[in-house]
Design a protein around this motif. Structure first.
Motif, PDB file in Angstrom:
ATOM      1  N   LEU A 157       4.249   5.585 -16.132  1.00  0.00           N
ATOM      2  CA  LEU A 157       3.773   4.216 -16.090  1.00  0.00           C
ATOM      3  C   LEU A 157       2.428   4.032 -16.760  1.00  0.00           C
ATOM      4  CD1 LEU A 157       4.826   3.293 -12.454  1.00  0.00           C
ATOM      5  CD2 LEU A 157       6.086   2.913 -14.571  1.00  0.00           C
ATOM      6  N   GLY A 158       1.882   5.102 -17.328  1.00  0.00           N
ATOM      7  CA  GLY A 158       0.634   4.959 -18.064  1.00  0.00           C
ATOM      8  C   GLY A 158      -0.582   4.953 -17.172  1.00  0.00           C
ATOM      9  N   CYS A 159      -0.646   5.865 -16.185  1.00  0.00           N
ATOM     10  CA  CYS A 159      -1.756   5.860 -15.237  1.00  0.00           C
ATOM     11  C   CYS A 159      -2.837   6.846 -15.635  1.00  0.00           C
ATOM     12  CB  CYS A 159      -1.247   6.190 -13.836  1.00  0.00           C
ATOM     13  SG  CYS A 159      -0.462   7.802 -13.723  1.00  0.00           S
ATOM     14  N   ALA A 160      -2.926   7.170 -16.905  1.00  0.00           N
ATOM     15  CA  ALA A 160      -3.878   8.206 -17.339  1.00  0.00           C
ATOM     16  C   ALA A 160      -5.263   7.632 -17.562  1.00  0.00           C
ATOM     17  CB  ALA A 160      -3.365   8.878 -18.615  1.00  0.00           C
ATOM     18  N   VAL A 219       3.611  15.741  -5.452  1.00  0.00           N
ATOM     19  CA  VAL A 219       3.990  16.091  -6.816  1.00  0.00           C
ATOM     20  C   VAL A 219       5.143  15.224  -7.288  1.00  0.00           C
ATOM     21  CG1 VAL A 219       4.927  17.909  -8.271  1.00  0.00           C
ATOM     22  CG2 VAL A 219       3.113  18.430  -6.671  1.00  0.00           C
ATOM     23  N   VAL A 220       6.114  14.931  -6.399  1.00  0.00           N
ATOM     24  CA  VAL A 220       7.189  14.027  -6.754  1.00  0.00           C
ATOM     25  C   VAL A 220       6.629  12.648  -7.092  1.00  0.00           C
ATOM     26  CG1 VAL A 220       9.217  12.819  -5.893  1.00  0.00           C
ATOM     27  CG2 VAL A 220       8.931  15.251  -5.439  1.00  0.00           C
ATOM     28  N   ALA A 221       5.676  12.183  -6.277  1.00  0.00           N
ATOM     29  CA  ALA A 221       5.060  10.880  -6.535  1.00  0.00           C
ATOM     30  C   ALA A 221       4.334  10.873  -7.871  1.00  0.00           C
ATOM     31  CB  ALA A 221       4.099  10.523  -5.408  1.00  0.00           C
ATOM     32  N   VAL A 222       3.628  11.966  -8.190  1.00  0.00           N
ATOM     33  CA  VAL A 222       2.939  12.084  -9.470  1.00  0.00           C
ATOM     34  C   VAL A 222       3.925  11.947 -10.616  1.00  0.00           C
ATOM     35  CG1 VAL A 222       1.733  13.677 -10.979  1.00  0.00           C
ATOM     36  CG2 VAL A 222       0.986  13.406  -8.618  1.00  0.00           C
ATOM     37  N   SER A 223       5.038  12.650 -10.509  1.00  0.00           N
ATOM     38  CA  SER A 223       6.028  12.607 -11.573  1.00  0.00           C
ATOM     39  C   SER A 223       6.575  11.200 -11.753  1.00  0.00           C
ATOM     40  CB  SER A 223       7.163  13.587 -11.248  1.00  0.00           C
ATOM     41  OG  SER A 223       6.672  14.908 -11.173  1.00  0.00           O
ATOM     42  N   ARG A 238       0.834  -1.199   0.000  1.00  0.00           N
ATOM     43  CA  ARG A 238       0.000   0.000   0.000  1.00  0.00           C
ATOM     44  C   ARG A 238       0.866   1.246   0.000  1.00  0.00           C
ATOM     45  NH1 ARG A 238      -2.969   3.453   3.295  1.00  0.00           N
ATOM     46  NH2 ARG A 238      -5.116   3.752   2.619  1.00  0.00           N
ATOM     47  N   LEU A 239       0.472   2.216  -0.828  1.00  0.00           N
ATOM     48  CA  LEU A 239       1.217   3.462  -0.885  1.00  0.00           C
ATOM     49  C   LEU A 239       1.110   4.191   0.447  1.00  0.00           C
ATOM     50  CD1 LEU A 239       0.190   4.687  -4.406  1.00  0.00           C
ATOM     51  CD2 LEU A 239       2.437   3.915  -3.710  1.00  0.00           C
ATOM     52  N   ILE A 240       2.179   4.760   0.890  1.00  0.00           N
ATOM     53  CA  ILE A 240       2.213   5.481   2.158  1.00  0.00           C
ATOM     54  C   ILE A 240       1.740   6.899   1.933  1.00  0.00           C
ATOM     55  CG2 ILE A 240       3.724   6.298   4.001  1.00  0.00           C
ATOM     56  CD1 ILE A 240       5.555   3.928   3.335  1.00  0.00           C
ATOM     57  N   TYR A 269      -6.047   6.664  -5.506  1.00  0.00           N
ATOM     58  CA  TYR A 269      -6.700   6.834  -6.819  1.00  0.00           C
ATOM     59  C   TYR A 269      -5.690   6.633  -7.943  1.00  0.00           C
ATOM     60  CZ  TYR A 269     -11.141   8.756  -5.022  1.00  0.00           C
ATOM     61  OH  TYR A 269     -12.353   8.934  -4.423  1.00  0.00           O
ATOM     62  N   LEU A 270      -4.524   7.214  -7.762  1.00  0.00           N
ATOM     63  CA  LEU A 270      -3.502   7.120  -8.793  1.00  0.00           C
ATOM     64  C   LEU A 270      -3.153   5.661  -9.086  1.00  0.00           C
ATOM     65  CD1 LEU A 270      -1.767   9.181 -10.413  1.00  0.00           C
ATOM     66  CD2 LEU A 270      -0.011   8.893  -8.669  1.00  0.00           C
ATOM     67  N   ARG A 271      -3.052   4.892  -8.008  1.00  0.00           N
ATOM     68  CA  ARG A 271      -2.738   3.470  -8.183  1.00  0.00           C
ATOM     69  C   ARG A 271      -3.921   2.719  -8.806  1.00  0.00           C
ATOM     70  NH1 ARG A 271       0.132  -0.351  -3.640  1.00  0.00           N
ATOM     71  NH2 ARG A 271       0.270  -2.243  -4.908  1.00  0.00           N
ATOM     72  N   ALA A 272      -5.130   3.028  -8.346  1.00  0.00           N
ATOM     73  CA  ALA A 272      -6.311   2.301  -8.820  1.00  0.00           C
ATOM     74  C   ALA A 272      -6.634   2.602 -10.281  1.00  0.00           C
ATOM     75  CB  ALA A 272      -7.521   2.649  -7.947  1.00  0.00           C
ATOM     76  N   LEU A 273      -6.334   3.813 -10.742  1.00  0.00           N
ATOM     77  CA  LEU A 273      -6.729   4.236 -12.087  1.00  0.00           C
ATOM     78  C   LEU A 273      -5.639   4.090 -13.118  1.00  0.00           C
ATOM     79  CD1 LEU A 273      -8.803   7.458 -11.277  1.00  0.00           C
ATOM     80  CD2 LEU A 273      -9.621   5.133 -11.605  1.00  0.00           C
TER      81      LEU A 273
END
Length: 346
Positions: free
Chosen positions: A22-25, A13-17, A2-4, A341-345
């Protein structure tokens, strides 16, 4: 693993980058889910006046989730700055142009608009506001359309007449000022057929379809983003919502309109209507201040289920609740949910 939770917005923002390549769009279309394309956002004067640099973290976060649309549902977006000062919202739209993103601006509304004895003054006000928005921002490619905010369920009698006329004449004013821009509305439905949440008349799905088909046939509304929650309660099941989604799909099909889903990402965390009454009392409106501690962001796994459900009816979803409960710049709790959400999507 699980993401912390991120402890600061910078860390998010660092995590987003790190995730973006990885194609999470957004969920792939071939999964049968509605694609989460954007957010509905109520902003106050302070947010509307933010310099363009202050928007960057929010826009990066939306982009990483595959969203490219912001539907502003308050009149503060595009409010005239005082005393002839530079317009920060013009700069914001310029940044949205640069990013290839899309914005809908709100036409505004008075309080208790459905009780107006004569809608003509409100139509005049809204028409003037639309013309002003087009004059000031019409050159921006990102200015995609208008949000017409007379959110409702089903109306009867004089209130129904007022509702039909407001949608018809305000949408017409939008098209007269900017024919190529889209007009969007976001009605809701009610699943409480026992009147637990208040004293109101309940409409069947058949009545719901007939009411909205009449409005849509008679107006220049282009898109209906149907709120999916049945008054924001976490206890309602997806199958309870299905008859109203089908009713609106049928209404849009009969009138030649586009259906989107407003997949809400904020909800009141109650397990049943009985649980609601035990906590807040019978006839308590969902927006009563006493309910405030029980609101939460929708968990990521539930969001995926909701997008799959809405995929039965439309390819496109937007969401109310992201700005309030998921936007990572809100703080650590929102940042943790955002990363879920980022991980799920992806």
């Amino acid at each position: 693993m699980r993401l912390i939770a991120m402890k600061t917005c910078v860390a998010v923002v660092v995590a987003v980058s790190a995730w973006a390549p990885l194609g999470c769009a957004g969920l792939p279309a071939n999964h049968g889910h509605a694609k989460l394309a954007g957010i509905l956002w109520w902003i106050g004067p302070a947010d509307a006046a933010r310099p363009v640099d202050a928007w960057q973290e929010d826009l990066e976060a939306l982009d990483a989730l595959g969203m490219d649309t912001i539907i502003f549902i308050s009149p503060h977006a595009g409010a005239k700055p005082p005393g002839g000062a530079a317009d920060p919202f013009d700069a914001f739209l310029g940044e949205m142009d640069r990013r290839g993103m899309h914005v809908y601006l709100c036409t505004g509304q008075p309080a208790a608009w459905w009780t107006l004895p004569d809608p003509a003054p409100e139509i005049t006000r809204a028409s003037a506001h639309v013309q002003d928005l087009v004059a000031r921002y019409g050159q921006h490619e990102s200015f995609a359309g208008f949000y017409i905010p007379y959110e409702c369920y089903v109306m009867w009698g004089d209130a129904a007449t007022t509702t039909r006329r407001l949608y018809r004449d305000v949408a017409s004013a939008c098209k007269a000022a900017a024919p190529a821009k889209r007009t969007l509305i976001s009605p809701f439905f009610i699943l409480d057929d026992r009147g637990v949440l208040g004293d109101f008349r309940w409409a069947t799905p058949e009545e719901y379809r007939a009411f909205w088909e009449d409005i849509l046939r008679d107006s220049d509304v282009d898109t209906v983003a149907l709120q999916d929650s049945g008054e924001h309660l976490a206890c309602y099941t997806l199958e309870q919502r299905a008859p109203f989604f089908q009713a609106m799909k049928d209404a849009c099909g009969a009138s030649g309109k586009t259906l989107w889903a407003n997949v809400e990402t904020g909800e009141l965390n109650v397990t049943s209507l009985e649980d609601y009454v035990a906590r807040f009392g019978a006839k308590t409106h969902v927006n009563d201040p006493k309910t405030a501690p029980f609101w939460r962001g929708v968990p990521a796994d539930k969001l995926v289920e909701k997008l799959a459900f809405c995929g039965r009816y439309t390819d496109t979803a937007v969401t109310w609740g992201y700005a309030e409960f998921v936007r990572p710049t809100n703080g650590p709790m929102s940042a943790e949910l955002y990363l879920d959400y980022l991980r799920a999507l992806k």
